[in-house]
Design an enzyme around this catalytic site. Structure first.
Site, PDB file in Angstrom:
ATOM      1  N   GLY A 125      36.958  36.015  50.062  1.00 47.52           N
ATOM      2  CA  GLY A 125      38.093  35.195  49.640  1.00 47.52           C
ATOM      3  C   GLY A 125      37.743  34.086  48.671  1.00 47.52           C
ATOM      4  CB  SER A 126      35.057  33.469  46.192  1.00 45.43           C
ATOM      5  OG  SER A 126      35.110  34.556  45.302  1.00 45.43           O
ATOM      6  CG  ASN A 127      38.970  35.974  42.979  1.00 43.48           C
ATOM      7  OD1 ASN A 127      39.106  35.524  41.849  1.00 43.48           O
ATOM      8  ND2 ASN A 127      38.090  36.920  43.274  1.00 43.48           N
ATOM      9  CE  LYS A 131      42.523  49.528  55.733  1.00 40.94           C
ATOM     10  NZ  LYS A 131      42.158  50.875  56.140  1.00 40.94           N
ATOM     11  CG  ASN A 145      44.226  44.019  42.475  1.00 40.90           C
ATOM     12  OD1 ASN A 145      43.748  43.395  43.430  1.00 40.90           O
ATOM     13  ND2 ASN A 145      43.593  45.009  41.886  1.00 40.90           N
ATOM     14  CG  HIS A 174      39.549  45.978  38.794  1.00 42.11           C
ATOM     15  ND1 HIS A 174      39.321  46.677  39.962  1.00 42.11           N
ATOM     16  CD2 HIS A 174      38.745  46.545  37.855  1.00 42.11           C
ATOM     17  CE1 HIS A 174      38.429  47.631  39.737  1.00 42.11           C
ATOM     18  NE2 HIS A 174      38.066  47.572  38.467  1.00 42.11           N
ATOM     19  CG  ASP A 183      41.985  49.228  40.366  1.00 42.70           C
ATOM     20  OD1 ASP A 183      42.420  48.227  40.962  1.00 42.70           O
ATOM     21  OD2 ASP A 183      40.928  49.801  40.674  1.00 42.70           O
ATOM     22  CD  GLU A 210      36.689  38.961  40.007  1.00 42.53           C
ATOM     23  OE1 GLU A 210      37.445  38.857  40.982  1.00 42.53           O
ATOM     24  OE2 GLU A 210      35.655  39.636  40.048  1.00 42.53           O
TER      25      GLU A 210
HETATM   26  C1  GRF Z   1      36.755  40.410  43.502  1.00 41.79           C
HETATM   27  O1  GRF Z   1      35.708  40.874  42.734  1.00 41.79           O
HETATM   28  C2  GRF Z   1      38.051  41.019  43.049  1.00 41.79           C
HETATM   29  O2  GRF Z   1      38.070  41.303  41.694  1.00 41.79           O
HETATM   30  C3  GRF Z   1      38.125  42.302  43.821  1.00 41.79           C
HETATM   31  O3  GRF Z   1      37.581  41.976  45.076  1.00 41.79           O
HETATM   32  C4  GRF Z   1      36.669  40.899  44.941  1.00 41.79           C
HETATM   33  C5  GRF Z   1      37.051  39.854  45.926  1.00 41.79           C
HETATM   34  O4  GRF Z   1      36.110  38.798  45.934  1.00 41.79           O
HETATM   35  N1  GRF Z   1      39.468  42.823  43.867  1.00 41.79           N
HETATM   36  P1  GRF Z   1      36.421  37.489  46.789  1.00 41.79           P
HETATM   37  O5  GRF Z   1      36.693  37.942  48.212  1.00 41.79           O
HETATM   38  O6  GRF Z   1      37.613  36.833  46.168  1.00 41.79           O
HETATM   39  O7  GRF Z   1      35.187  36.666  46.690  1.00 41.79           O
END
Ligand code: GRF
Length: 209
Positions: free
Chosen positions: A21-23, A98, A114, A116, A157, A186
């Site tokens: 969940g770093s994003n 999922k 999403n 990617h 995707d 990202e």
């Molecule tokens: C990221 O690389 C994103 O592009 C992909 O899954 C990864 C999730 O990374 N869909 P994080 O859990 O947000 O660190």
């Protein structure tokens, strides 16, 4: 008498995550610092051990583990009810492993994003996740990689691309070194893209009702 203009509505966000969940954290931080003018509401994970759930709890938003094990008969309905309870406007998939159910996709058509870790349409599709993506990019001898934010349809995707950020591969680049660089990219791309949606610079048809 002049009419008071309404402030623009702050869009309510739901997140789906299966892992770290770093994003998600990048978005939570951007909202907390007002860099991003949106309102995080709820995190849903299919994985009870996903650190993304802890991040949601620490941020004080709803955090739920919903899976075919916890809800063998009514998973999609439970997810949909949760999204509706939180009056969610926009869903962000941040490392969700999922597919969303058809009814959820239908209700949120054009409102599911999403992220990617490559430049779609290349290096995407079923089975292309995590380090596999970066291994494929390096093996292909690509000169550049990057990140893509796109709308989600019923396949992996393939939905319309909203934004991309590119970086060159260095000599001696490894999948691991590329993964670290792309992940940092990202975080920025996702926050910038969401802020463009918040400000109206990027219009989503699905948000016009
Ligand atoms: C990221 O690389 C994103 O592009 C992909 O899954 C990864 C999730 O990374 N869909 P994080 O859990 O947000 O660190």
């Amino acid at each position: 008498m002049s009419q008071m203009s309404q402030p623009p509505k702050q869009l309510k966000l739901a997140f789906f995550a299966s892992g770290n969940g770093s994003n998600l954290q990048a978005i939570l931080d951007a909202c907390a610092s007002s860099e991003l003018d949106m309102s995080p509401q709820v995190v849903i994970s299919n994985n009870s051990k996903a650190y993304a759930l802890t991040r949601g709890q620490l941020a004080g938003i709803g955090s739920h583990h919903f899976s075919s094990k916890t809800h063998p008969h009514n998973l999609d309905q439970t997810i949909l009810n949760t999204l509706l309870e939180h009056s969610v406007d926009l869903i962000v998939l941040v490392g969700y492993m999922k597919k969303l159910g058809d009814e959820i996709l239908e209700r949120f058509r054009g409102r599911v994003l999403n992220i990617h870790p490559a430049l779609l349409p290349e290096f995407g599709g079923h089975g292309m996740y995590g380090l596999k993506v970066h291994q494929a990019v390096v093996a292909a001898g690509a000169t550049h990689s990057g990140a893509t934010v796109h709308l989600v349809d019923s396949e992996y995707d393939t939905g319309p691309i909203l934004s991309q950020a590119r970086i060159p591969l260095s000599s001696g680049e490894t999948p691991e070194s590329l993964a670290a660089k792309v992940l940092a990219l990202e975080h920025r791309l996702l926050v910038e893209t969401l802020q463009k949606i918040a400000s109206g610079e990027l219009e989503l048809e699905g948000l016009k009702t």
